[in-house]
Design an enzyme around this catalytic site. Structure first.
Site, PDB file in Angstrom:
ATOM      1  N   ARG A  88      30.516  32.769  34.507  1.00 31.07           N
ATOM      2  CA  ARG A  88      31.716  31.980  34.242  1.00 31.07           C
ATOM      3  C   ARG A  88      31.561  30.532  34.679  1.00 31.07           C
ATOM      4  O   ARG A  88      32.471  29.738  34.484  1.00 31.07           O
ATOM      5  CB  ARG A  88      32.893  32.596  34.997  1.00 31.07           C
ATOM      6  CG  ARG A  88      33.786  33.487  34.126  1.00 31.07           C
ATOM      7  CD  ARG A  88      34.881  34.014  35.034  1.00 31.07           C
ATOM      8  NE  ARG A  88      36.064  34.417  34.355  1.00 31.07           N
ATOM      9  CZ  ARG A  88      36.345  35.679  34.009  1.00 31.07           C
ATOM     10  NH1 ARG A  88      35.470  36.630  34.200  1.00 31.07           N
ATOM     11  NH2 ARG A  88      37.487  35.964  33.449  1.00 31.07           N
ATOM     12  N   ARG A 127      49.938  42.724  26.918  1.00 33.12           N
ATOM     13  CA  ARG A 127      48.984  43.819  27.091  1.00 33.12           C
ATOM     14  C   ARG A 127      49.172  44.546  28.426  1.00 33.12           C
ATOM     15  O   ARG A 127      49.757  44.012  29.360  1.00 33.12           O
ATOM     16  CB  ARG A 127      47.554  43.311  26.956  1.00 33.12           C
ATOM     17  CG  ARG A 127      47.083  42.484  28.125  1.00 33.12           C
ATOM     18  CD  ARG A 127      45.649  42.046  27.955  1.00 33.12           C
ATOM     19  NE  ARG A 127      45.133  41.472  29.189  1.00 33.12           N
ATOM     20  CZ  ARG A 127      43.889  41.034  29.356  1.00 33.12           C
ATOM     21  NH1 ARG A 127      43.037  41.090  28.364  1.00 33.12           N
ATOM     22  NH2 ARG A 127      43.505  40.537  30.508  1.00 33.12           N
TER      23      ARG A 127
HETATM   24  P1  AMP Z   1      38.491  39.315  33.839  1.00 33.27           P
HETATM   25  O1  AMP Z   1      38.850  40.739  33.978  1.00 33.27           O
HETATM   26  O2  AMP Z   1      37.086  39.103  33.345  1.00 33.27           O
HETATM   27  O3  AMP Z   1      39.520  38.523  33.046  1.00 33.27           O
HETATM   28  O4  AMP Z   1      38.499  38.688  35.328  1.00 33.27           O
HETATM   29  C1  AMP Z   1      39.681  38.656  36.089  1.00 33.27           C
HETATM   30  C2  AMP Z   1      39.539  37.698  37.242  1.00 33.27           C
HETATM   31  O5  AMP Z   1      38.455  38.108  38.097  1.00 33.27           O
HETATM   32  C3  AMP Z   1      39.201  36.262  36.872  1.00 33.27           C
HETATM   33  O6  AMP Z   1      40.343  35.505  36.506  1.00 33.27           O
HETATM   34  C4  AMP Z   1      38.568  35.762  38.178  1.00 33.27           C
HETATM   35  O7  AMP Z   1      39.551  35.506  39.163  1.00 33.27           O
HETATM   36  C5  AMP Z   1      37.769  36.980  38.637  1.00 33.27           C
HETATM   37  N1  AMP Z   1      36.400  36.964  38.071  1.00 33.27           N
HETATM   38  C6  AMP Z   1      35.841  37.865  37.201  1.00 33.27           C
HETATM   39  N2  AMP Z   1      34.584  37.538  36.896  1.00 33.27           N
HETATM   40  C7  AMP Z   1      34.307  36.397  37.593  1.00 33.27           C
HETATM   41  C8  AMP Z   1      33.175  35.541  37.679  1.00 33.27           C
HETATM   42  N3  AMP Z   1      32.047  35.777  36.982  1.00 33.27           N
HETATM   43  N4  AMP Z   1      33.265  34.450  38.488  1.00 33.27           N
HETATM   44  C9  AMP Z   1      34.375  34.182  39.194  1.00 33.27           C
HETATM   45  N5  AMP Z   1      35.490  34.928  39.150  1.00 33.27           N
HETATM   46  C10 AMP Z   1      35.470  36.038  38.347  1.00 33.27           C
END
Ligand code: AMP
Length: 212
Positions: A88, A127
């Site tokens: 990310r 969702r």
């Molecule tokens: P997601 O389920 O991929 O939308 O991730 C939910 C949340 O987890 C994000 O908004 C971040 O706060 C954290 N997160 C997930 N993956 C990462 C990553 N690669 N780097 C930093 N934070 C992450």
């Protein structure tokens, strides 16, 4: 096959990753799911991550790099994987390249799913997710809180980061910090762009046809 699925929050990465994982028989690695599991288990990492996730902020790179190093070195990633939500930041992308080189995993496909922001906000505010299997579904797909995927009772919930204020923050961070990761990959690799608007299966076919 090693696939990095890239896209804004709510673009359908998680849904597509799960389907691809079944069809291609390779594990789906979602860093968001790993963090949510840590929160559910109330580990120190989970408690720390929750504060940031609830605000729509990113978990620091050093923590994330530690997590994915452990995961990618594990037995189940040996024959390929689908990465969802990682990298990310450009720093994470560089660390990922370093690790893949160390592990002699040189080939990878970068798939970027796209959709306009209006559609994304609509999807995120509409969702629910399953606590048990992490399945994601639209609110109008269910009348109760039972998961149509794994059958768990009363397991559907709205993610605390799927509230409008937090969504705005997540999109801001995506545009400012995560999008540059694509520029980084474009310097040396072929990024496959996929239109994420349409039925889930339709989008999935678009991805599969470009992967072959
Ligand atoms: P997601 O389920 O991929 O939308 O991730 C939910 C949340 O987890 C994000 O908004 C971040 O706060 C954290 N997160 C997930 N993956 C990462 C990553 N690669 N780097 C930093 N934070 C992450």
């Amino acid at each position: 096959m090693r696939i990095i699925l890239f896209g804004a929050p709510g673009v359908g990465k998680g849904t597509q990753a799960k389907i691809l994982s079944t069809k291609l028989n390779i594990p789906h690695i979602s860093t968001g799911d790993i963090l949510r599991d840590a929160i559910e288990m109330k580990t120190p990492l989970g408690m720390e991550a929750k504060k940031l996730m609830d605000k729509g902020e990113l978990v620091p790179d050093d923590i994330m790099v530690g997590i994915f190093r452990e995961t990618l070195k594990g037995e189940k990633s040996k024959n390929g994987f689908i990465l969802d939500g990682f990298p990310r930041t450009v720093a994470q992308a560089k660390e990922l390249d370093k690790l893949l080189n160390e592990l002699n995993m040189h080939q990878k496909k970068i798939v970027a799913i796209t959709a306009d922001e209006e559609e994304i906000v609509k999807r995120l505010t509409n969702r629910k997710a399953c606590k048990n299997c992490n399945y994601i579904l639209a609110l109008d797909e269910t009348k109760d809180n039972n998961c149509p995927n794994c059958g768990a009772k009363d397991s559907l919930y709205q993610r605390s980061d799927d509230k409008e204020e937090v969504i705005k923050k997540r999109l801001f961070i995506f545009n400012s910090t995560t999008k540059p990761v694509l520029n980084y990959y474009e310097l040396y690799s072929n990024v496959i762009y996929i239109n994420g608007i349409g039925q889930v299966e339709e989008v999935n076919q678009r991805i599969l046809s470009r992967l072959n």
